[in-house]
Design an enzyme around this catalytic site. Sequence first.
Site, PDB file in Angstrom:
ATOM      1  N   ASP A 168      44.121  43.127  34.677  1.00 46.07           N
ATOM      2  CA  ASP A 168      43.500  43.760  35.837  1.00 46.07           C
ATOM      3  C   ASP A 168      42.067  43.222  35.959  1.00 46.07           C
ATOM      4  O   ASP A 168      41.359  43.103  34.956  1.00 46.07           O
ATOM      5  CB  ASP A 168      43.485  45.277  35.616  1.00 46.07           C
ATOM      6  CG  ASP A 168      43.173  46.034  36.880  1.00 46.07           C
ATOM      7  OD1 ASP A 168      44.127  46.529  37.510  1.00 46.07           O
ATOM      8  OD2 ASP A 168      41.992  46.139  37.232  1.00 46.07           O
ATOM      9  N   ILE A 169      41.662  42.879  37.179  1.00 48.89           N
ATOM     10  CA  ILE A 169      40.294  42.397  37.394  1.00 48.89           C
ATOM     11  C   ILE A 169      39.327  43.570  37.251  1.00 48.89           C
ATOM     12  O   ILE A 169      39.506  44.613  37.887  1.00 48.89           O
ATOM     13  CB  ILE A 169      40.145  41.751  38.780  1.00 48.89           C
ATOM     14  CG1 ILE A 169      41.106  40.566  38.927  1.00 48.89           C
ATOM     15  CG2 ILE A 169      38.705  41.304  39.022  1.00 48.89           C
ATOM     16  CD1 ILE A 169      41.097  39.938  40.305  1.00 48.89           C
ATOM     17  N   ASN A 176      34.663  43.919  46.276  1.00 48.92           N
ATOM     18  CA  ASN A 176      34.981  44.074  47.703  1.00 48.92           C
ATOM     19  C   ASN A 176      33.870  44.808  48.452  1.00 48.92           C
ATOM     20  O   ASN A 176      33.488  44.417  49.564  1.00 48.92           O
ATOM     21  CB  ASN A 176      36.303  44.834  47.868  1.00 48.92           C
ATOM     22  CG  ASN A 176      37.519  43.930  47.739  1.00 48.92           C
ATOM     23  OD1 ASN A 176      37.458  42.743  48.042  1.00 48.92           O
ATOM     24  ND2 ASN A 176      38.627  44.502  47.305  1.00 48.92           N
ATOM     25  N   HIS A 181      35.786  41.963  51.839  1.00 50.45           N
ATOM     26  CA  HIS A 181      37.175  41.707  51.448  1.00 50.45           C
ATOM     27  C   HIS A 181      37.528  40.212  51.481  1.00 50.45           C
ATOM     28  O   HIS A 181      38.400  39.770  50.731  1.00 50.45           O
ATOM     29  CB  HIS A 181      38.117  42.504  52.349  1.00 50.45           C
ATOM     30  CG  HIS A 181      38.088  43.969  52.068  1.00 50.45           C
ATOM     31  ND1 HIS A 181      38.819  44.548  51.056  1.00 50.45           N
ATOM     32  CD2 HIS A 181      37.395  44.993  52.654  1.00 50.45           C
ATOM     33  CE1 HIS A 181      38.595  45.850  51.024  1.00 50.45           C
ATOM     34  NE2 HIS A 181      37.730  46.144  51.979  1.00 50.45           N
ATOM     35  N   ASP A 185      39.309  38.250  48.480  1.00 51.59           N
ATOM     36  CA  ASP A 185      40.480  37.376  48.582  1.00 51.59           C
ATOM     37  C   ASP A 185      40.230  36.034  47.903  1.00 51.59           C
ATOM     38  O   ASP A 185      41.115  35.480  47.241  1.00 51.59           O
ATOM     39  CB  ASP A 185      40.836  37.143  50.054  1.00 51.59           C
ATOM     40  CG  ASP A 185      41.456  38.372  50.707  1.00 51.59           C
ATOM     41  OD1 ASP A 185      41.804  39.322  49.982  1.00 51.59           O
ATOM     42  OD2 ASP A 185      41.588  38.377  51.950  1.00 51.59           O
ATOM     43  N   GLU A 211      44.718  44.069  42.542  1.00 54.21           N
ATOM     44  CA  GLU A 211      44.033  43.206  41.576  1.00 54.21           C
ATOM     45  C   GLU A 211      44.755  43.204  40.241  1.00 54.21           C
ATOM     46  O   GLU A 211      44.198  42.860  39.213  1.00 54.21           O
ATOM     47  CB  GLU A 211      42.588  43.685  41.376  1.00 54.21           C
ATOM     48  CG  GLU A 211      42.427  45.012  40.689  1.00 54.21           C
ATOM     49  CD  GLU A 211      42.460  46.209  41.608  1.00 54.21           C
ATOM     50  OE1 GLU A 211      41.901  47.245  41.223  1.00 54.21           O
ATOM     51  OE2 GLU A 211      43.045  46.127  42.705  1.00 54.21           O
ATOM     52  N   ARG A 231      43.104  33.387  25.705  1.00 47.27           N
ATOM     53  CA  ARG A 231      42.828  32.129  26.392  1.00 47.27           C
ATOM     54  C   ARG A 231      42.618  32.370  27.880  1.00 47.27           C
ATOM     55  O   ARG A 231      41.711  31.803  28.494  1.00 47.27           O
ATOM     56  CB  ARG A 231      43.993  31.157  26.174  1.00 47.27           C
ATOM     57  CG  ARG A 231      43.721  29.735  26.672  1.00 47.27           C
ATOM     58  CD  ARG A 231      44.952  28.870  26.538  1.00 47.27           C
ATOM     59  NE  ARG A 231      45.485  28.911  25.187  1.00 47.27           N
ATOM     60  CZ  ARG A 231      46.779  28.991  24.889  1.00 47.27           C
ATOM     61  NH1 ARG A 231      47.672  29.049  25.864  1.00 47.27           N
ATOM     62  NH2 ARG A 231      47.174  29.008  23.642  1.00 47.27           N
TER      63      ARG A 231
END
Length: 293
Positions: A168-169, A176, A181, A185, A211, A231
């Site tokens: 998950d980011i 955002n 947005h 993207d 995300e 990694r």
Amino acid sequence: MFSIEEMLQQARRDERRLTATLTCLSGRAMGKVYRLTDGTAVVGRSELAFIQIEDDGISRRHAEVTHVDGAWVLKDLGSTNGTMHNGVRVTEPVVLKDGDRIRLGPTTALRFDFQDELEEQMQSRLYDMATRDPLTGAYNRRFFHDRLGAEWAWAIRHRRPCTLVAMDIDHFKQINDTYGHAAGDEVLKTLVGVVLRTIRKEDLFARVGGEEFTLLARATTLAEGLVLGERVRSAVERQVFSADGHVIGVTLSLGVATSADPSVETPDHLLMRADEWLYAAKQNGRNRVEYAR
């Protein structure tokens, strides 16, 4: 030997520069187009098959299609569940004609076609539209869940583990809200490119939410999955993300689970465990890899 009409049809196809293809009409590879080249194309579950289809009802070497004297010939290879050609079981080699239907086992159907380059590109595009996220090019959620079942069956059959990395980011909503947005993207597209350059060709990488991403690695132990996860995390942390002249810092939180875990009994359990460790990574400071210790 082939009839004069069959040879004339082949000559006309050659004039139009058509390519022989097999299009999967049902089963886990539905929509995928396989281009046939001169020689013999073995179809089966084996990783060594020219056309590998991971359906349980298909034998490791199920059938073959061979280019012989200007025509394509279908032959069953002693498969467990049989090969059907236009509804008739194949007991001896059959010459294929444009539009013929082939069934391998109980669930997988193929269509044999001669396609020009434009038709082939269109079919491939339709398959991509059905299986890939349109923004990032990563596989989509539906395709991932279809493949997860197949990979789970492969792991059980071969007694080899598969490892799932949920990622998950970090603070994506803040990205955002701060940059817009469109910038979000760009971050998503850049991140997918970074991950695809980092993982193996056989690893399955999918976008399963805004995300949220998953990485499924075949024949991979927990230790190997941790190395893979680290990694990916490191590659993303080092990457320079930018949008509209703004440099954006991006990191990932990751959770790793393996089918070898005694508490993991189904594909859904594997997903749940990876999500649990992803949540732990976020709780423990983000930008880290967590797993069952």
